[in-house]
Design a protein around this motif. Structure first.
Motif, PDB file in Angstrom:
ATOM      1  N   ALA A  54      23.946  13.571  10.755  1.00 47.71           N
ATOM      2  CA  ALA A  54      23.876  14.247  12.044  1.00 47.71           C
ATOM      3  C   ALA A  54      22.489  14.851  12.230  1.00 47.71           C
ATOM      4  O   ALA A  54      21.824  15.226  11.258  1.00 47.71           O
ATOM      5  N   ALA A  81      22.197  19.191  16.445  1.00 47.17           N
ATOM      6  CA  ALA A  81      23.431  18.820  17.144  1.00 47.17           C
ATOM      7  C   ALA A  81      24.557  19.785  16.774  1.00 47.17           C
ATOM      8  O   ALA A  81      24.627  20.269  15.634  1.00 47.17           O
ATOM      9  N   PRO A  82      25.461  20.079  17.709  1.00 45.64           N
ATOM     10  CA  PRO A  82      26.610  20.938  17.387  1.00 45.64           C
ATOM     11  C   PRO A  82      27.433  20.335  16.259  1.00 45.64           C
ATOM     12  O   PRO A  82      27.488  19.115  16.090  1.00 45.64           O
ATOM     13  N   ASN A 138      30.321  18.807  14.016  1.00 42.41           N
ATOM     14  CA  ASN A 138      31.441  17.891  14.276  1.00 42.41           C
ATOM     15  C   ASN A 138      31.348  17.237  15.652  1.00 42.41           C
ATOM     16  O   ASN A 138      32.352  17.084  16.350  1.00 42.41           O
ATOM     17  N   THR A 139      30.153  16.834  16.034  1.00 40.79           N
ATOM     18  CA  THR A 139      29.960  16.206  17.343  1.00 40.79           C
ATOM     19  C   THR A 139      30.680  14.868  17.422  1.00 40.79           C
ATOM     20  O   THR A 139      31.325  14.556  18.422  1.00 40.79           O
ATOM     21  N   ASN A 140      30.553  14.054  16.365  1.00 39.30           N
ATOM     22  CA  ASN A 140      31.123  12.697  16.390  1.00 39.30           C
ATOM     23  C   ASN A 140      32.336  12.540  15.473  1.00 39.30           C
ATOM     24  O   ASN A 140      32.734  11.429  15.165  1.00 39.30           O
ATOM     25  N   GLU A 195      32.595  16.017   9.394  1.00 36.90           N
ATOM     26  CA  GLU A 195      31.291  16.022   8.754  1.00 36.90           C
ATOM     27  C   GLU A 195      31.382  16.655   7.368  1.00 36.90           C
ATOM     28  O   GLU A 195      32.262  17.473   7.109  1.00 36.90           O
TER      29      GLU A 195
END
Length: 398
Positions: free
Chosen positions: A99, A103-104, A106-108, A111
């Motif tokens: 990541a 980026a914030p 747990n965006t995708n 993690e």
């Protein structure tokens, strides 16, 4: 009698000609791009078996003028598979397994923290702090054979060797939910444990390259009898010495000549993918990691627990600070053989200061709390480089 075209007709003709010309340029560019990159799909079955030399690393870079983008063409050292990527923005790029640091969380998807462990950079203390002060589960080979069992709070799986990382990938360690942190000194292979839907969140502690090299040298002299009589100058110019270890690890170029292009790529990766820690400022770094990852202390004595392990480790990186005079022959020797790591370290110091503000709401201050003037620092460094350049001419005249 021929009628001359009207102004409107002439204007329409010029626009049509420009459109057709632009269309031809676009088609030509598309054909060149297709020829140079091939299909977006990866076909491992059509790849020839890589040689040992190829397994070390085949890499090409394509850097944009304003926003550099990476273009990997590599062989995975663990599996031997060929991996290619059209650029940093492409989903197939291995760097998308990590990541972006800004980026914030747990965006995708889920993690897991990834600690890229650099030698002589307080790694032992950091691992103990994660395990005993924050009850974070990590993997490390404690006893033989490896097993999916915990020994003193640590999963008995090896993530510090290529063979161990291969097994960790085979058992899908990251998605198993058995660990909270992956720790490895192999950046690329450790990164390949993750995937774009379960990314890693990377952090590291960077040591000063001069002090780190001095520490490694003295460690070898203590622990290996046949090394006791080896001079440091002979060692750093031998085949057994790994120069610019951090830059080489980040760009996966373990052998061969490095260039300024490799350094630029290493800086991009460090800036975009890492929460940067400095081994000479461990307490500040740990405070940031706790804030960033949301780690919860085991008990109310978390600070005391961290100090216990920080004070327990023999911090050779800090011990040598100030004991090797800047500008001395030894300093020149160790900084020259690690010139790319030196440049990366000074760049990391700037990012470390800036992340304090952008990620953690802390002002741009040095270790004494004085605001940092980056323009002044840059001017001072340019002055030092100019003086060194001029001194090289004076030395040649003697």
């Amino acid at each position: 009698m021929t009628t001359s075209p009207t102004f409107r007709q002439r204007k329409f003709g010029r626009i049509t000609a420009l459109f057709i010309a632009a269309l031809f340029v676009l088609i030509a560019a598309t054909l060149r791009f297709t020829k140079s990159t091939g299909s977006h799909r990866l076909d491992f079955t059509s790849q020839p078996q890589p040689t040992h030399r190829q397994l070390q690393m085949l890499e090409k870079f394509r850097l944009g003028q304003h926003s550099p983008k990476l273009n990997f063409e590599i062989y995975d050292e663990v599996t031997g598979e060929a991996i290619s990527s059209l650029g940093y923005e492409n989903k197939a790029n291995p760097l998308n397994n990590l990541a972006d640091s800004r980026a914030p969380l747990n965006t995708n998807g889920p993690e897991t923290a990834f600690f890229f462990h650099i030698r002589k950079s307080k790694g032992g203390a950091v691992k103990n702090i994660m395990t005993h002060c924050f009850n974070l589960r990590r993997a490390e080979k404690i006893t033989s054979p490896e097993s999916l069992t915990f020994v003193d709070g640590v999963l008995n799986i090896d993530t510090q060797t290529l063979d161990g990382l291969k097994r960790a990938r085979e058992i899908n360690l990251v998605d198993s939910g058995l660990v909270d942190v992956i720790v490895s000194s192999y950046f690329f292979e450790g990164m390949m444990l993750f995937n774009p839907t379960h990314q890693g969140r990377a952090f590291t502690f960077l040591p000063h390259p001069v002090y780190q090299t001095e520490s490694l040298y003295r460690s070898l002299k203590r622990n290996h009898e046949n090394f006791s009589g080896v001079d440091i100058g002979d060692w750093v110019h031998s085949d057994t010495f790994n120069d610019n270890w951090v830059v080489r690890s980040l760009v996966n170029q373990h052998k061969g000549e490095l260039t300024e292009e490799h350094l630029v790529v290493a800086k991009i990766i460090l800036n975009q993918k890492f929460v940067i820690g400095i081994s000479q400022y461990p307490k500040e770094t740990l405070k940031r990691l706790v804030m960033y990852y949301g780690w919860n202390e085991v008990n109310a004595n978390g600070l005391e627990c961290m100090n216990h392990f920080l004070n327990q480790e023999n911090d050779e990186d800090v011990m040598f600070e100030g004991k090797i005079d800047r500008g001395s022959e030894r300093w020149k020797l160790l900084s020259t053989v690690n010139k790319y790591d030196m440049d990366l370290y000074y760049y990391a110091l700037q990012v470390f200061a800036k992340q304090g503000s952008t990620l953690f709401g802390r002002p741009y201050v040095d270790k004494n709390g004085v605001p940092i003037d980056f323009a002044k620092l840059k001017a001072q460094r340019e002055k030092e480089e100019l003086e060194a350049f001029l001194n090289s001419f004076h030395a040649g005249d003697e």
